[in-house]
Structures are given as C-alpha cells and as structure tokens.
Design a protein around this motif. Structure first.
Motif, PDB file in Angstrom:
ATOM      1  N   ASN A   1      84.854  49.565  -3.283  1.00  0.00           N
ATOM      2  CA  ASN A   1      85.250  49.234  -2.132  1.00  0.00           C
ATOM      3  C   ASN A   1      85.447  50.020  -0.961  1.00  0.00           C
ATOM      4  OD1 ASN A   1      86.546  46.629  -3.242  1.00  0.00           O
ATOM      5  ND2 ASN A   1      87.516  47.728  -4.523  1.00  0.00           N
ATOM      6  N   ALA A   2      85.580  49.399   0.318  1.00  0.00           N
ATOM      7  CA  ALA A   2      85.627  50.433   1.407  1.00  0.00           C
ATOM      8  C   ALA A   2      86.725  51.558   1.344  1.00  0.00           C
ATOM      9  CB  ALA A   2      85.897  49.546   2.646  1.00  0.00           C
ATOM     10  N   LEU A   3      87.845  51.432   0.913  1.00  0.00           N
ATOM     11  CA  LEU A   3      88.788  52.472   0.807  1.00  0.00           C
ATOM     12  C   LEU A   3      88.416  53.801   0.349  1.00  0.00           C
ATOM     13  CD1 LEU A   3      91.360  53.244   2.021  1.00  0.00           C
ATOM     14  CD2 LEU A   3      92.609  52.132  -0.011  1.00  0.00           C
ATOM     15  N   PRO A   4      87.893  53.610  -1.084  1.00  0.00           N
ATOM     16  CA  PRO A   4      87.729  54.774  -1.786  1.00  0.00           C
ATOM     17  C   PRO A   4      86.371  55.565  -1.353  1.00  0.00           C
ATOM     18  CG  PRO A   4      87.140  53.020  -3.128  1.00  0.00           C
ATOM     19  CD  PRO A   4      88.042  52.424  -1.882  1.00  0.00           C
ATOM     20  N   VAL A   5      85.451  54.727  -0.861  1.00  0.00           N
ATOM     21  CA  VAL A   5      84.100  55.184  -0.363  1.00  0.00           C
ATOM     22  C   VAL A   5      84.323  55.914   1.091  1.00  0.00           C
ATOM     23  CG1 VAL A   5      81.782  54.354   0.758  1.00  0.00           C
ATOM     24  CG2 VAL A   5      82.758  53.269  -1.191  1.00  0.00           C
ATOM     25  N   GLU A   6      85.051  55.340   1.930  1.00  0.00           N
ATOM     26  CA  GLU A   6      85.373  55.877   3.152  1.00  0.00           C
ATOM     27  C   GLU A   6      86.396  57.144   3.073  1.00  0.00           C
ATOM     28  OE1 GLU A   6      86.726  53.160   6.100  1.00  0.00           O
ATOM     29  OE2 GLU A   6      84.704  52.065   6.246  1.00  0.00           O
ATOM     30  N   MET A   7      86.947  57.052   2.002  1.00  0.00           N
ATOM     31  CA  MET A   7      87.936  58.334   1.853  1.00  0.00           C
ATOM     32  C   MET A   7      87.318  59.514   1.452  1.00  0.00           C
ATOM     33  SD  MET A   7      91.340  59.101   1.926  1.00  0.00           S
ATOM     34  CE  MET A   7      92.385  57.713   1.332  1.00  0.00           C
ATOM     35  N   ALA A   8      86.207  59.443   0.514  1.00  0.00           N
ATOM     36  CA  ALA A   8      85.203  60.222   0.360  1.00  0.00           C
ATOM     37  C   ALA A   8      84.272  60.886   1.444  1.00  0.00           C
ATOM     38  CB  ALA A   8      84.533  59.830  -0.910  1.00  0.00           C
ATOM     39  N   MET A   9      83.866  59.839   2.039  1.00  0.00           N
ATOM     40  CA  MET A   9      82.883  60.175   3.196  1.00  0.00           C
ATOM     41  C   MET A   9      83.790  60.951   4.361  1.00  0.00           C
ATOM     42  SD  MET A   9      81.037  56.496   3.727  1.00  0.00           S
ATOM     43  CE  MET A   9      80.256  57.114   5.092  1.00  0.00           C
ATOM     44  N   ASN A  10      85.061  60.597   4.707  1.00  0.00           N
ATOM     45  CA  ASN A  10      85.820  61.216   5.677  1.00  0.00           C
ATOM     46  C   ASN A  10      86.110  62.757   5.069  1.00  0.00           C
ATOM     47  OD1 ASN A  10      85.755  59.339   8.124  1.00  0.00           O
ATOM     48  ND2 ASN A  10      86.536  58.027   6.724  1.00  0.00           N
ATOM     49  N   ALA A  11      86.662  62.652   3.792  1.00  0.00           N
ATOM     50  CA  ALA A  11      87.179  64.012   3.399  1.00  0.00           C
ATOM     51  C   ALA A  11      86.077  64.808   3.413  1.00  0.00           C
ATOM     52  CB  ALA A  11      87.603  63.747   1.931  1.00  0.00           C
ATOM     53  N   ARG A  12      84.886  64.643   2.984  1.00  0.00           N
ATOM     54  CA  ARG A  12      83.881  65.820   3.135  1.00  0.00           C
ATOM     55  C   ARG A  12      83.600  65.999   4.460  1.00  0.00           C
ATOM     56  NH1 ARG A  12      78.952  64.170  -0.694  1.00  0.00           N
ATOM     57  NH2 ARG A  12      78.658  66.458  -0.892  1.00  0.00           N
ATOM     58  N   ALA A  13      83.413  65.172   5.370  1.00  0.00           N
ATOM     59  CA  ALA A  13      83.105  65.598   6.803  1.00  0.00           C
ATOM     60  C   ALA A  13      84.245  66.518   7.395  1.00  0.00           C
ATOM     61  CB  ALA A  13      83.290  64.211   7.486  1.00  0.00           C
ATOM     62  N   LEU A  14      85.402  66.454   7.006  1.00  0.00           N
ATOM     63  CA  LEU A  14      86.571  67.337   7.116  1.00  0.00           C
ATOM     64  C   LEU A  14      86.341  68.763   6.616  1.00  0.00           C
ATOM     65  CD1 LEU A  14      89.560  64.914   7.137  1.00  0.00           C
ATOM     66  CD2 LEU A  14      88.630  65.609   9.058  1.00  0.00           C
ATOM     67  N   GLY A  15      85.479  68.938   5.405  1.00  0.00           N
ATOM     68  CA  GLY A  15      85.341  69.999   4.680  1.00  0.00           C
ATOM     69  C   GLY A  15      86.009  70.151   3.341  1.00  0.00           C
ATOM     70  N   LEU A  16      86.709  69.143   2.783  1.00  0.00           N
ATOM     71  CA  LEU A  16      87.272  69.159   1.506  1.00  0.00           C
ATOM     72  C   LEU A  16      86.292  69.027   0.470  1.00  0.00           C
ATOM     73  CD1 LEU A  16      89.716  67.744   3.623  1.00  0.00           C
ATOM     74  CD2 LEU A  16      90.680  67.037   1.462  1.00  0.00           C
ATOM     75  N   THR A  17      86.639  69.359  -0.531  1.00  0.00           N
ATOM     76  CA  THR A  17      85.813  69.211  -1.933  1.00  0.00           C
ATOM     77  C   THR A  17      86.288  67.975  -2.414  1.00  0.00           C
ATOM     78  OG1 THR A  17      85.416  71.663  -2.399  1.00  0.00           O
ATOM     79  CG2 THR A  17      85.294  69.972  -4.132  1.00  0.00           C
ATOM     80  N   VAL A  18      85.402  67.089  -2.740  1.00  0.00           N
ATOM     81  CA  VAL A  18      85.683  65.510  -3.222  1.00  0.00           C
ATOM     82  C   VAL A  18      85.416  65.382  -4.755  1.00  0.00           C
ATOM     83  CG1 VAL A  18      85.405  63.061  -3.150  1.00  0.00           C
ATOM     84  CG2 VAL A  18      85.790  64.599  -0.939  1.00  0.00           C
ATOM     85  N   ILE A  19      86.255  65.278  -5.331  1.00  0.00           N
ATOM     86  CA  ILE A  19      86.064  64.872  -7.000  1.00  0.00           C
ATOM     87  C   ILE A  19      86.211  63.441  -7.178  1.00  0.00           C
ATOM     88  CG2 ILE A  19      86.679  65.357  -9.243  1.00  0.00           C
ATOM     89  CD1 ILE A  19      87.727  68.131  -8.228  1.00  0.00           C
ATOM     90  N   GLY A  20      85.040  62.644  -7.668  1.00  0.00           N
ATOM     91  CA  GLY A  20      85.233  61.405  -7.825  1.00  0.00           C
ATOM     92  C   GLY A  20      85.557  60.912  -9.333  1.00  0.00           C
ATOM     93  N   VAL A  21      86.481  60.212  -9.885  1.00  0.00           N
ATOM     94  CA  VAL A  21      86.723  59.869 -10.867  1.00  0.00           C
ATOM     95  C   VAL A  21      86.458  58.272 -11.121  1.00  0.00           C
ATOM     96  CG1 VAL A  21      87.999  59.820 -13.114  1.00  0.00           C
ATOM     97  CG2 VAL A  21      88.273  61.468 -11.551  1.00  0.00           C
ATOM     98  N   THR A  22      85.286  57.836 -11.637  1.00  0.00           N
ATOM     99  CA  THR A  22      84.945  56.389 -11.384  1.00  0.00           C
ATOM    100  C   THR A  22      84.010  55.958 -12.576  1.00  0.00           C
ATOM    101  OG1 THR A  22      83.659  54.879  -9.901  1.00  0.00           O
ATOM    102  CG2 THR A  22      82.817  56.803 -10.037  1.00  0.00           C
TER     103      THR A  22
END
Length: 251
Positions: A124-145
């Motif tokens: 879905n758009a929400l988790p995909v965009e959450m990860a994209m935007n978080a990485r753009a902000l410089g966060l480390t993103v861990i996905g559990v899927t």
C-alpha cells in the motif's frame, strides 16, 4: 469436552513459522538490533509504525515492561486500530498518496533516528511512502514484511514498488499471502491468521538483539520494568526522566 483439532493445528502452524523466522532471519534480526543500538548510543530516537493489524506489533514494543523506553509509536490518525469508525476507513487511508509525508513532516523524527515500518503486504501507498520519505530525511528504515506479497501481488503504489524496496534492513515474516493458516471442509474462507504472533515475536527478538549489542558496548539498555512489581514505578520514573528528550509518548 474433547480437544480442538483446529486449535492444535494453528499452534503447530504458528510454532513452525516461529522456528522458520528464527532460523532464516537471524542475520537480519541481528542487523536490525545493531541499527537500533547504534541509534541509542548516538543519542538518536526510535520509532515504530504499522497500519491496521500491523500496528499491533508496533504498539507491542512501545511503553511496556521489558521494552526499550526509547521506542515511540509513529501514529497515523485513523489507521492505528479498529477503534476508528468505520473500521474500513483505515484500509482506505493506507492507499492515500501523500499521507505518509505529511505525518513524517509533523513528527519529531530526524536524521540519524531509526524507524521500524511493519506492513504485512508492503504493497500500500502508506508504508511504501513512509519508507521512501524516512530515508530521504536520513532515517535508518527497518522493514518487517512478508516477501511473498512482492512476488505474488501487485503494488498499490504508483511507483510499482513495495516496502522492502525502500528499507536499509528487511525482516521477512514468511507469512503466506492471505494471512490465514488453516482451511477446513465446510468452511469456505481460510482462517486463523498468524502474522501478529510472528511479527510480535520478530519485534521482541529485535529488541533483545539491540539490548545485547548495547551491553557489549558497555551501555546499559534503557529498559522499562513492570509497574506491577515492587520498585517498578520508581525505576521507570528514573528512566523516563533520564531520556525525556527522546521519549514522545509522554508530555
């Protein structure tokens, strides 16, 4: 009354999945624990996000006995649980473009922090965009899927990508598409989902790995105690005060 055969079958299925993620995802769990420990040691902050029932494992590591005090819930209004009326609104909001960016922009998350994004399908758009935007902000993103969804379903995001495509670390829950472990003659729909059991276990295993990495570095993990044991409230008050600038579930 005799025992339920189907109840036993569900336990067998859940235990089998737990054994599988323990054996097959150990390296990814260790990597996620290290990333969390890195953030704690560097004065970073920790956030967890999930929508719908994927919010349950995120909530399971926030403000709880035996958990890291620094883990905060990144809440998106309307998608955190089934208390919203109608409950189907949460599913609709997961498909709204731009919502994740607005949430992140108004959150305290910043570069160097860690965000765990939990989404069973990751489509879905929400988790995909959450990860994209978080990485753009410089966060480390861990996905559990569940990686199976990326192989057997289509993305609902305009990019055609899945959550797993935008994470620094991915932990695969191994849940089959449809999230129902059992079928039975006379019951038309498959039933007995195990994603919550497995994903909660993955989250707690990751927190344990983070605590292990911290103590290896000589850092006391900022853990909370149960308020129902003697001295628990006093302990928690000290921890919450010591790390107040990195805790956002109390004001």
């Amino acid at each position: 009354m005799s025992e339920s055969k189907l109840a036993g079958q569900f336990f067998d299925a859940a235990i089998g999945l737990l054994q599988r993620v323990r054996d097959e995802e150990s390296a990814n769990i260790a990597a996620a624990g290290t990333a969390i420990a890195d953030a704690v040691a560097a004065d970073g902050r920790l956030f967890a996000f999930g929508a719908g029932h994927s919010s349950l494992p995120a909530q399971d590591v926030v403000y709880r006995a035996g958990g890291l005090a620094l883990m905060n819930l990144l809440a998106v209004p309307g998608v955190v649980g089934v208390d919203i009326m109608p409950a189907t609104l949460g599913s609709a909001l997961e498909r709204v473009d731009g919502l994740a960016g607005a949430v992140l922009d108004s959150s305290p998350a910043r570069a160097g922090d860690v965000l765990v994004i939990i989404s069973l399908s990751g489509r879905n758009a929400l988790p995909v965009e959450m990860a994209m935007n978080a990485r753009a902000l410089g966060l480390t993103v861990i996905g559990v899927t569940s990686a199976a969804y990326a192989q057997e379903t289509r993305s609902r995001h305009k990019s055609g990508t899945f959550l797993k495509d935008h994470c620094d670390i991915v932990i695969d829950s191994k849940i089959a598409v449809g999230d129902a472990e059992l079928t039975h003659q006379g019951i038309e729909a498959p039933f007995a989902p195990a994603s919550t059991v497995v994903t909660c276990a993955l989250m707690q295993a990751t927190m344990a790995a983070a605590a292990e990495r911290l103590v290896e570095r000589g850092i006391e993990p900022p853990l909370l105690r149960s308020g129902n044991v003697d001295g628990g409230h006093e302990w928690n008050g000290r921890i919450l005060g010591q790390y107040a600038d990195r805790i956002f579930f109390r004001h």
